[in-house]
Design an enzyme around this catalytic site. Structure first.
Site: not given
Ligand code: NDP
Length: 297
Positions: A54, A98, A121
């Site tokens: 990422k 994450q 997200d």
């Protein structure tokens, strides 16, 4: 019959190229450099690899990119303090923590602190709610990637029966909402679903987001169906000699070899859905940066 393979990488490359061009335009015309912060707690090798990719992809697209690697024993208070700082930082437009977090940490207060505007997200309740209400939202990356691949394979989805196996906040639920918004008839299946093989066999579009290696067998698939395999599962090699050496490989939730003989189209694992997740993350960060700066489009 052998299914058409839906490769994610070329679609993801195209999206990353579009993102890079948009970042260059935003810098030139508005002096705006979209910024992404990625936070990882712990030393899980798979999560480390995702986080590294990422960071690399966002820098390659010309974005401001910061990565915070925190030890596995990080406290809830320390994680929340970092996320609150990032939420207040004007150079950061998107924050991704994450998941999954180590067991002693609670993810919901952390997502709450990110706030809806920087929630690239798509996990904040405001974004999840806006998706359900059909309002503009930051939508979870993997589900958005799935829908792009399904549309690339099938075109118009109107009236198709979609079965989504898995009902997580991260994948199953948003995929189902996106398919519903695309005028599919949607069935959501999960661990308590009765006669899952029959439910799957009724699907024109079958999305597997379970986390169980090769669980979906070939005879669970309707001939000609579009199969999207979200699963990422690490298993020993089939070859006993390599397995004995402790070698592992990644497989999906679908038995790929069997499915290939029945499905009309199918995503491979790896290189199917996976590359789309990062591409959509970059896309979402640019979208978030523009919204925060009041730039239309
Ligand atoms: P979760 O563990 O959060 O959810 C799994 C879901 O599968 C649950 O809803 C569970 O049902 C359901 N399930 C479990 N066992 C069965 C079963 N035997 N039959 C039917 N349903 C079952 O996982 P995620 O949604 O986060 O991830 C799913 C998979 O996708 C994982 O392999 C993950 O690694 C992968 N993934 C891949 C990404 C990518 O970029 N390609 C990104 C994110 C995830 P219940 O709710 O009843 O417990």
């Amino acid at each position: 019959m052998t299914a058409e393979i839906i490769e994610g990488a070329p679609v993801a490359e195209r999206i990353c190229g579009e993102v890079a061009a948009e970042v260059a335009r935003l810098k030139a015309e508005h002096g705006l450099q979209p910024g992404l912060a990625v936070v990882l707690v712990g030393d899980d090798p798979a999560s480390q690899a995702y986080v590294k990719s990422k960071g690399e992809r966002s820098r390659a697209a010309g974005m401001h990119s910061v990565t915070h690697l925190l030890p596995g024993d990080t406290t809830q208070a320390a994680l929340e303090a970092l996320v609150a700082d990032l939420a207040a930082d004007p150079a950061i437009h998107g924050i991704l923590v994450q998941l999954p977090l180590p067991g002693h940490l609670d993810e919901m207060p952390v997502i709450e602190l990110i706030g809806p505007d920087k929630d690239v997200d798509g996990l904040h309740v405001v974004n999840a709610g806006r998706l359900v209400a059909g309002l503009p939202a930051l939508v979870a990356c993997t589900p958005t990637g799935c829908l792009m691949l399904i549309k690339a394979a099938l075109g118009d989805l109107t009236g198709k029966h979609a079965v989504v196996v898995g009902r997580s906040l991260l994948v199953g639920k948003p995929v189902a909402q996106l398919l519903l918004a695309a005028d599919c008839t949607v069935t959501m299946a999960h661990s308590k679903t009765v006669d899952l093989p029959s439910v799957c066999r009724s699907a024109d579009i079958l999305v597997a987001a379970v986390g169980r290696p090769r669980m979906i067998r070939g005879d669970w698939i309707k001939p000609g169906a579009c199969v999207i395999d979200v699963g990422i599962n690490r298993v020993p090699f089939d070859n006993p000699e390599q397995a004995a050496l402790g070698k592992t490989k990644i497989v999906g939730d679908v038995n790929y070899k069997e499915a290939l003989q029945v499905a009309g189209s199918i995503t491979p694992v790896p290189k199917g859905v996976g590359p789309m997740t990062v591409a959509v993350l970059l896309h979402n960060t640019v979208l978030a940066a523009k919204r925060q700066a009041g730039i239309p489009g």
